[in-house]
Design a protein around this motif. Structure first.
Motif, short mmCIF file in Angstrom:
data_model
loop_
_atom_site.label_atom_id
_atom_site.label_comp_id
_atom_site.label_asym_id
_atom_site.label_seq_id
_atom_site.Cartn_x
_atom_site.Cartn_y
_atom_site.Cartn_z
N LEU A 18 0.85 -1.19 0.00
CA LEU A 18 0.00 0.00 0.00
C LEU A 18 0.89 1.24 0.00
N ASP A 22 -2.43 5.71 -2.86
CA ASP A 22 -3.58 4.84 -3.08
C ASP A 22 -4.84 5.32 -2.34
N TRP A 26 -8.99 3.98 -2.53
CA TRP A 26 -9.50 3.12 -1.46
C TRP A 26 -10.72 3.71 -0.74
N LEU A 29 -14.51 2.18 -0.74
CA LEU A 29 -14.89 1.06 0.13
C LEU A 29 -15.68 1.56 1.32
N CYS A 51 -10.88 5.80 5.94
CA CYS A 51 -9.76 5.46 5.07
C CYS A 51 -8.44 5.86 5.72
N TRP A 54 -7.59 3.39 8.34
CA TRP A 54 -7.11 2.16 7.68
C TRP A 54 -5.64 2.32 7.28
N VAL A 71 -1.90 -4.46 -1.66
CA VAL A 71 -2.79 -3.95 -2.69
C VAL A 71 -2.87 -5.02 -3.79
N PHE A 80 -6.77 -0.96 -9.46
CA PHE A 80 -6.73 -1.25 -8.03
C PHE A 80 -8.03 -1.99 -7.70
N GLY A 82 -8.48 -4.17 -4.70
CA GLY A 82 -8.73 -4.29 -3.26
C GLY A 82 -7.45 -4.56 -2.53
N GLN A 83 -7.59 -5.18 -1.34
CA GLN A 83 -6.43 -5.51 -0.53
C GLN A 83 -6.62 -6.88 0.11
N LEU A 104 -12.85 -3.63 -3.33
CA LEU A 104 -13.67 -2.47 -3.67
C LEU A 104 -15.03 -2.93 -4.18
#
Length: 179
Positions: A18, A22, A26, A29, A51, A54, A71, A80, A82-83, A104
């Motif tokens: 990450l 980014d 993000w 979400l 965010c 996070w 990521v 991108f 998600g994670q 996401l």
């Protein structure tokens, strides 16, 4: 940083760390209903506040060798997605290694969470990081529960009254590889 999957790949995804850049990718979400609740975060925070919390937690994990979320980048589109990653968690006063995943919303129900979670599981067991893995899922988060079950995990217990702990042992993982 031994638990991070930086540079690893699946059929559709590549894993990387990450980065502060980014952030805007993000934020969506945290605009989804119940995401803060599902992630055990303060639902009173704004999407940007969630965010930021996070990101702060993610970078703290990286700096303190507590694993972390990677990521997920779609290899064809470079988007991108998600994670996902391996996280050291304390569950009922015991440190355990978790497979965590968040995708996401526009990429939900496309198999990305399972694909990435399976890679994390295999990576952890192949590198002898642990004898068992968990995924901690809010009791109302049916989508994430389905991913944990598809990833070979079974219900272990309820913790903190709202989170189900799913787990798989290295032995069960080895058996599943033989089938």
């Amino acid at each position: 940083m031994k638990y991070l999957l930086t540079g690893q790949e699946t059929e559709r995804l590549s894993f990387r760390l990450l980065e502060p850049e980014d952030f805007n990718a993000w934020v969506p979400l945290f605009k989804e209903k119940d995401v803060a609740k599902f992630l055990g975060m303060d639902p009173k925070l704004s999407p940007n506040g969630l965010c930021q919390a996070w990101f702060d937690k993610s970078f703290n994990r990286y700096q303190n060798d507590l694993g972390g979320m990677n990521v997920l980048i779609d290899k064809k589109t470079n988007q991108f997605i998600g994670q996902c990653g391996l996280l050291i968690q304390t569950i009922d006063d015991v440190k355990r290694l978790e497979v965590g995943y968040s995708i996401l919303p526009k990429f939900w129900n496309q198999g990305y969470a399972y694909e990435a979670a399976r890679k994390c599981k295999d990576y952890a067991f192949e590198n002898n990081f642990t004898d068992s893995l968990i995924s901690v899922v809010h009791i109302d988060n049916i989508g994430s529960e389905k991913v944990a079950l598809k990833n070979g995990m079974t219900f272990e217990k309820l913790t903190e009254e709202v989170f189900n702990v799913f787990s798989i042992s290295k032995e069960d993982w080895k058996l599943s590889k033989q089938i």
